[in-house]
Design a protein around this motif. Sequence first.
Motif, PDB file in Angstrom:
ATOM      1  N   HIS A 242      17.104  28.898  58.055  1.00  0.00           N
ATOM      2  CA  HIS A 242      18.959  28.778  58.205  1.00  0.00           C
ATOM      3  C   HIS A 242      19.418  29.769  58.801  1.00  0.00           C
ATOM      4  N   LEU A 243      18.671  31.469  58.352  1.00  0.00           N
ATOM      5  CA  LEU A 243      19.470  32.233  59.136  1.00  0.00           C
ATOM      6  C   LEU A 243      19.607  32.234  60.857  1.00  0.00           C
ATOM      7  N   THR A 244      18.429  31.857  61.217  1.00  0.00           N
ATOM      8  CA  THR A 244      18.018  31.944  62.579  1.00  0.00           C
ATOM      9  C   THR A 244      19.376  30.873  63.253  1.00  0.00           C
ATOM     10  N   LEU A 245      19.586  30.231  62.592  1.00  0.00           N
ATOM     11  CA  LEU A 245      19.757  28.837  63.330  1.00  0.00           C
ATOM     12  C   LEU A 245      21.184  29.960  63.707  1.00  0.00           C
ATOM     13  N   CYS A 246      21.914  29.756  62.351  1.00  0.00           N
ATOM     14  CA  CYS A 246      23.190  30.497  62.432  1.00  0.00           C
ATOM     15  C   CYS A 246      23.672  31.435  63.401  1.00  0.00           C
ATOM     16  N   LEU A 247      22.469  32.596  63.411  1.00  0.00           N
ATOM     17  CA  LEU A 247      22.750  33.102  64.753  1.00  0.00           C
ATOM     18  C   LEU A 247      22.556  32.779  66.006  1.00  0.00           C
ATOM     19  N   ILE A 248      22.136  32.400  66.388  1.00  0.00           N
ATOM     20  CA  ILE A 248      21.456  31.336  66.946  1.00  0.00           C
ATOM     21  C   ILE A 248      23.231  30.421  67.594  1.00  0.00           C
ATOM     22  N   CYS A 249      24.045  29.976  66.296  1.00  0.00           N
ATOM     23  CA  CYS A 249      25.056  29.296  66.694  1.00  0.00           C
ATOM     24  C   CYS A 249      25.968  30.249  67.415  1.00  0.00           C
ATOM     25  N   GLN A 250      26.303  30.911  66.288  1.00  0.00           N
ATOM     26  CA  GLN A 250      27.007  32.215  66.925  1.00  0.00           C
ATOM     27  C   GLN A 250      26.898  32.739  67.800  1.00  0.00           C
ATOM     28  N   LYS A 251      25.959  33.114  68.408  1.00  0.00           N
ATOM     29  CA  LYS A 251      25.887  33.516  70.086  1.00  0.00           C
ATOM     30  C   LYS A 251      26.372  32.208  71.036  1.00  0.00           C
ATOM     31  N   TRP A 252      26.470  31.469  71.310  1.00  0.00           N
ATOM     32  CA  TRP A 252      27.461  30.211  72.049  1.00  0.00           C
ATOM     33  C   TRP A 252      28.835  29.370  71.298  1.00  0.00           C
ATOM     34  N   LEU A 253      29.148  29.359  70.654  1.00  0.00           N
ATOM     35  CA  LEU A 253      30.286  28.539  70.206  1.00  0.00           C
ATOM     36  C   LEU A 253      31.340  29.522  70.868  1.00  0.00           C
ATOM     37  N   ASP A 254      31.159  30.364  71.314  1.00  0.00           N
ATOM     38  CA  ASP A 254      32.346  31.481  71.696  1.00  0.00           C
ATOM     39  C   ASP A 254      31.840  31.720  73.292  1.00  0.00           C
ATOM     40  N   SER A 255      31.109  31.044  73.982  1.00  0.00           N
ATOM     41  CA  SER A 255      30.742  31.595  75.027  1.00  0.00           C
ATOM     42  C   SER A 255      31.487  30.722  76.408  1.00  0.00           C
ATOM     43  N   LEU A 257      30.129  28.272  77.509  1.00  0.00           N
ATOM     44  CA  LEU A 257      29.371  27.270  78.150  1.00  0.00           C
ATOM     45  C   LEU A 257      28.902  26.203  77.493  1.00  0.00           C
ATOM     46  N   LEU A 258      29.690  25.660  76.415  1.00  0.00           N
ATOM     47  CA  LEU A 258      29.028  24.385  76.125  1.00  0.00           C
ATOM     48  C   LEU A 258      30.540  23.408  76.247  1.00  0.00           C
ATOM     49  N   SER A 259      30.226  22.312  76.394  1.00  0.00           N
ATOM     50  CA  SER A 259      30.764  21.215  76.351  1.00  0.00           C
ATOM     51  C   SER A 259      31.791  20.863  75.391  1.00  0.00           C
ATOM     52  N   SER A 260      32.606  20.028  74.849  1.00  0.00           N
ATOM     53  CA  SER A 260      33.545  19.451  73.841  1.00  0.00           C
ATOM     54  C   SER A 260      32.813  19.401  73.035  1.00  0.00           C
ATOM     55  N   ALA A 261      31.561  18.278  73.724  1.00  0.00           N
ATOM     56  CA  ALA A 261      30.600  17.380  72.757  1.00  0.00           C
ATOM     57  C   ALA A 261      29.458  19.218  72.387  1.00  0.00           C
ATOM     58  N   GLN A 262      29.218  19.597  72.796  1.00  0.00           N
ATOM     59  CA  GLN A 262      28.580  19.983  72.677  1.00  0.00           C
ATOM     60  C   GLN A 262      28.978  20.864  71.460  1.00  0.00           C
ATOM     61  N   HIS A 263      29.729  21.267  71.888  1.00  0.00           N
ATOM     62  CA  HIS A 263      30.656  22.289  71.182  1.00  0.00           C
ATOM     63  C   HIS A 263      30.985  21.592  69.504  1.00  0.00           C
ATOM     64  N   LYS A 264      31.212  20.982  69.581  1.00  0.00           N
ATOM     65  CA  LYS A 264      31.468  19.854  68.053  1.00  0.00           C
ATOM     66  C   LYS A 264      30.280  20.263  67.424  1.00  0.00           C
ATOM     67  N   ALA A 265      28.942  19.504  67.967  1.00  0.00           N
ATOM     68  CA  ALA A 265      27.454  19.155  67.946  1.00  0.00           C
ATOM     69  C   ALA A 265      26.980  20.970  66.892  1.00  0.00           C
ATOM     70  N   TRP A 266      27.367  21.605  68.130  1.00  0.00           N
ATOM     71  CA  TRP A 266      26.064  24.086  67.725  1.00  0.00           C
ATOM     72  C   TRP A 266      27.825  23.795  65.868  1.00  0.00           C
ATOM     73  N   THR A 267      29.066  23.162  65.525  1.00  0.00           N
ATOM     74  CA  THR A 267      29.709  23.989  64.585  1.00  0.00           C
ATOM     75  C   THR A 267      28.980  22.504  63.843  1.00  0.00           C
ATOM     76  N   GLU A 268      29.085  21.792  64.032  1.00  0.00           N
ATOM     77  CA  GLU A 268      28.445  21.078  62.771  1.00  0.00           C
ATOM     78  C   GLU A 268      26.496  21.556  62.126  1.00  0.00           C
ATOM     79  N   ARG A 269      26.299  21.825  63.124  1.00  0.00           N
ATOM     80  CA  ARG A 269      24.577  22.838  63.268  1.00  0.00           C
ATOM     81  C   ARG A 269      25.410  24.289  62.388  1.00  0.00           C
TER      82      ARG A 269
END
Length: 325
Positions: A242-255, A257-269
């Motif tokens: 779970h921590l690994t997924l949190c860390l990966i998400c943190q790297k890209w949510l403010d990048s 580079l994500l589309s709006s749909a992807q940003h929503k999906a990564w937020t849910e993740r």
Amino acid sequence: MPVDQANLANIPNPAVTVIALCFTHARFLHECLNSIAAQTLQDFQLIVTDDCSKDNSADLIQAWLSTHRPDAIFIRHTQNAGLCKTLNEALLHARGEFISMIATDDMWESNKIERQLELMRRQSANVAVIYADASCMDEAGQRQEKDFIEAHTPDCTRPSGRVFAELANRNFIPAMATLIRRQALIDVGGYDERLTYEDYDMWLRLAARYEFVYCPATLARYRIVATSLVRTVFFKPTAQHHLTLCLICQKWLDSGLLSSAQHKAWTERLWSSAYGLYQLGDARSKVWLWQAVRYTRRPRTLLLALACSLGVSRQLAKRLTGTTE
């Protein structure tokens, strides 16, 4: 076996460094190592690692290398270091322009290195990864109906070029069927040793800066075993997963580079992983629940983060927030 740096300085650099990674793979070791030895292109440095296996893998590796590749480097751990730290250690000894990695429960087709190196040589320095497909097999070596890419992502188009957008939707790269430019690995800072698994995070970081090229071939055999990550960590996630997924998400949510749909999906993740930590009673859940509040802005997430910070019991917090999943 120790690395003689003075002697290394006098040896011409090979085209490829092969890194074979072992953790309790005694049943499959010889098949994997023999598939490496059978490569049609032999211009490669071999590094084999054993991350404190629970069986006799390390002894088997030592015996095989003494007979077949006495020039290889054997990194033998007496304490488990984890996959990412082990990879970084191996990369310190790598001399090849390109890196090809394999877990020692998988196998390569005999032309794997030659086919991908020939394709890589035709690319510019902007290409960091050549990837092919891999067949899937069970523990007995019987081939499964679907190959790796189709089994993991049925709608994947096997793209080449800038593939970050596709990767942000799913991980479709078979790690054992890749050839990676070593300088690109260095340029993105190597593997993140906080993580439990290496591939998805590295593909995303490389894809944000470099191009990938698909090699239209099936060049590896991916073995699905009871102890593999896909059967253990991914189906019954640990706190570290779970921590690994949190860390990966943190790297890209403010990048950006994500589309709006992807940003929503990564937020849910991120929310799901933070809540997973919370369910397991992990103290780190407080930090990640607040991170989830930042992105989801849901009242329920905010209430759960407050409850966690105030030390409210999980049962009471779930009742107060209506959280049942």
